[in-house]
Design a protein around this motif. Structure first.
Motif, PDB file in Angstrom:
ATOM      1  N   SER A  17       5.365 -10.656  -1.413  1.00 47.95           N
ATOM      2  CA  SER A  17       4.681 -10.571  -0.129  1.00 47.95           C
ATOM      3  C   SER A  17       5.056  -9.274   0.565  1.00 47.95           C
ATOM      4  O   SER A  17       6.221  -8.878   0.561  1.00 47.95           O
ATOM      5  CB  SER A  17       5.050 -11.756   0.769  1.00 47.95           C
ATOM      6  OG  SER A  17       4.521 -11.583   2.064  1.00 47.95           O
ATOM      7  N   PHE A  18       4.081  -8.645   1.192  1.00 47.17           N
ATOM      8  CA  PHE A  18       4.367  -7.460   2.000  1.00 47.17           C
ATOM      9  C   PHE A  18       5.171  -7.817   3.248  1.00 47.17           C
ATOM     10  O   PHE A  18       5.746  -6.941   3.891  1.00 47.17           O
ATOM     11  CB  PHE A  18       3.069  -6.755   2.404  1.00 47.17           C
ATOM     12  CG  PHE A  18       2.508  -5.872   1.336  1.00 47.17           C
ATOM     13  CD1 PHE A  18       3.045  -4.614   1.102  1.00 47.17           C
ATOM     14  CD2 PHE A  18       1.445  -6.291   0.566  1.00 47.17           C
ATOM     15  CE1 PHE A  18       2.536  -3.794   0.117  1.00 47.17           C
ATOM     16  CE2 PHE A  18       0.917  -5.473  -0.431  1.00 47.17           C
ATOM     17  CZ  PHE A  18       1.460  -4.221  -0.660  1.00 47.17           C
ATOM     18  N   LEU A  19       5.213  -9.078   3.606  1.00 49.96           N
ATOM     19  CA  LEU A  19       5.973  -9.508   4.777  1.00 49.96           C
ATOM     20  C   LEU A  19       7.476  -9.559   4.502  1.00 49.96           C
ATOM     21  O   LEU A  19       8.270  -9.563   5.439  1.00 49.96           O
ATOM     22  CB  LEU A  19       5.515 -10.890   5.248  1.00 49.96           C
ATOM     23  CG  LEU A  19       4.069 -11.010   5.728  1.00 49.96           C
ATOM     24  CD1 LEU A  19       3.748 -12.459   6.075  1.00 49.96           C
ATOM     25  CD2 LEU A  19       3.825 -10.107   6.933  1.00 49.96           C
ATOM     26  N   GLY A  20       7.858  -9.592   3.239  1.00 48.82           N
ATOM     27  CA  GLY A  20       9.264  -9.701   2.883  1.00 48.82           C
ATOM     28  C   GLY A  20       9.495 -10.885   1.965  1.00 48.82           C
ATOM     29  O   GLY A  20       8.624 -11.732   1.763  1.00 48.82           O
ATOM     30  N   LEU A  21      10.669 -10.961   1.404  1.00 48.04           N
ATOM     31  CA  LEU A  21      11.029 -12.022   0.481  1.00 48.04           C
ATOM     32  C   LEU A  21      10.785 -13.385   1.145  1.00 48.04           C
ATOM     33  O   LEU A  21      11.342 -13.669   2.203  1.00 48.04           O
ATOM     34  CB  LEU A  21      12.501 -11.869   0.103  1.00 48.04           C
ATOM     35  CG  LEU A  21      13.036 -12.673  -1.073  1.00 48.04           C
ATOM     36  CD1 LEU A  21      12.396 -12.199  -2.374  1.00 48.04           C
ATOM     37  CD2 LEU A  21      14.560 -12.535  -1.144  1.00 48.04           C
ATOM     38  N   PRO A  22       9.941 -14.240   0.539  1.00 51.59           N
ATOM     39  CA  PRO A  22       9.609 -15.518   1.194  1.00 51.59           C
ATOM     40  C   PRO A  22      10.821 -16.382   1.524  1.00 51.59           C
ATOM     41  O   PRO A  22      10.892 -16.972   2.615  1.00 51.59           O
ATOM     42  CB  PRO A  22       8.686 -16.199   0.184  1.00 51.59           C
ATOM     43  CG  PRO A  22       8.044 -15.069  -0.556  1.00 51.59           C
ATOM     44  CD  PRO A  22       9.118 -14.021  -0.666  1.00 51.59           C
TER      45      PRO A  22
END
Length: 373
Positions: free
Chosen positions: A54-59
């Motif tokens: 994810s571009f948001l960061g490690l889930p």
């Protein structure tokens, strides 16, 4: 307008370019762990390419961020950033435009003033009341709101005084944000190190306009990972910040994310905070005794975090800090002028034995008694 340097960073740049000090009365983060403390939990086959999840960061890290904040929100409410400073930067850049007004506290984290100037927004400072222990009056914040106000930016615990905004006052601030449709950003980098009460709730859980920023830097001593976050219920805020980050740091530090994920595991987090709280409380007790016994110093003991402001009699804080940095004292502390308070100094309880705090306090006492500052 370009981003200009603020006094705090300017002083750090200038003083670190000289001979390194021998003692520190001002470390602002808990004792830092070592890489070896995490090796047993790291997969040696971990790819150092982008995790691709994810571009948001490690889930899993985003979920741990929510868990440690006590928030029941979806993981996509979190964006992982290069520390809380980048999270704040992304929010200032995406939520403010020229002519907007930004309300902040004084004293407070100086990034708000730097970014307001760069954006050509108007900075409105609400003074904290030193007489009342650096209290921030929510009604004073409400009176500062105008039709041009777009954001309120605060720190909780306050940087640099260590004063907490308790739950009832956070609720009042959230109501202001709701009533006027104003973004309420609260930097919580010292959350978890509360001395005078429970950890206040994260603002992202109190209002759709609330945005929490934080990191593993201060309470966990993991500043070098450059791993922080923002939390917001509004998907567009997270998406816009991610888009801006794509044009700067682009994606996160994969190794840093995995180490932060390990550090925020419940059992690891509890143990690390326990150590930091024990060491921090003992050191704050020592600082409190020192300030009480030193006739030229006074302060309001921090309610949380690892730093506080002491008022100095007979000189200004920067003259004292520079004299203390020079031979034969070779001891570092930060002048209050970094926060717009020239009659103060910032003293801290972090760093562990490497700070040589006891020796530094002896040197500060000797300098104050010498009449040279």
């Amino acid at each position: 307008m370009k981003v200009t340097i603020h006094k705090l960073f300017d002083y750090l740049l200038e003083t670190t370019a000289a001979d390194p000090p021998e003692c520190f009365i001002g470390f602002s983060l808990a004792r830092s762990p070592r890489l070896k403390d995490f090796l047993a939990d790291l997969d040696p086959d971990l790819s150092l390419d982008w995790n691709g999840a994810s571009f948001l960061g490690l889930p899993s890290l985003r979920q741990r961020v929510l868990d440690q904040a006590g928030l029941d929100l979806p993981p996509d409410s979190v964006l992982i950033t290069a520390g809380a400073a980048e999270a704040n930067y992304l929010l200032f850049r995406q939520l403010l435009t020229e002519g907007d007004e930004l309300i902040t506290e004084a004293p407070g984290w100086p990034q708000a003033g730097v970014m307001a100037k760069a954006i050509d927004a108007r900075l409105v400072e609400v003074p904290r009341d030193e007489v009342r222990g650096w209290w921030l009056d929510p009604e004073a914040v409400a009176r500062a709101v105008t039709p041009k106000t777009r954001m309120i930016f605060l720190t909780n615990p306050n940087n640099p005084t260590g004063r907490l905004i308790p739950e009832v006052e956070l609720g009042a601030l959230a109501e202001i944000a709701d009533r006027h449709g104003i973004w309420l950003v609260v930097d919580e980098v010292y959350a978890g190190l509360e001395w005078a009460g429970p950890r206040p709730p994260s603002i992202a859980g109190l209002t759709p306009f609330g945005i929490t920023t934080g990191s593993v830097s201060k309470a966990l001593g993991l500043q070098g990972l450059r791993t922080g976050w923002m939390i917001c219920q509004t998907p567009q805020v997270i998406r816009d910040a991610m888009i801006l980050r794509e044009n700067s740091s682009e994606i996160m530090n994969v190794l840093g994310e995995h180490i932060a994920d390990i550090a925020l595991r419940p059992e690891r987090l509890a143990a690390s905070l326990g150590r930091a709280r024990t060491e921090g409380a003992e050191t704050l007790d020592r600082l409190d005794r020192f300030v009480t016994e030193e006739p030229r110093l006074s302060w309001h003991r921090p309610e949380a975090g690892l730093i506080g402001l002491a008022r100095v009699a007979g000189t200004d804080g920067e003259s004292l800090a520079r004299a203390l940095l020079a031979p034969p004292w070779r001891t570092f502390l930060l002048p209050g002028s970094a926060y717009g308070l020239p009659r103060h100094i910032r003293i801290g309880a972090g760093g562990g034995p490497e700070a040589r705090l006891e020796e530094g306090l002896g040197r500060l006492s000797a300098l104050l008694a010498s009449g040279q500052a």
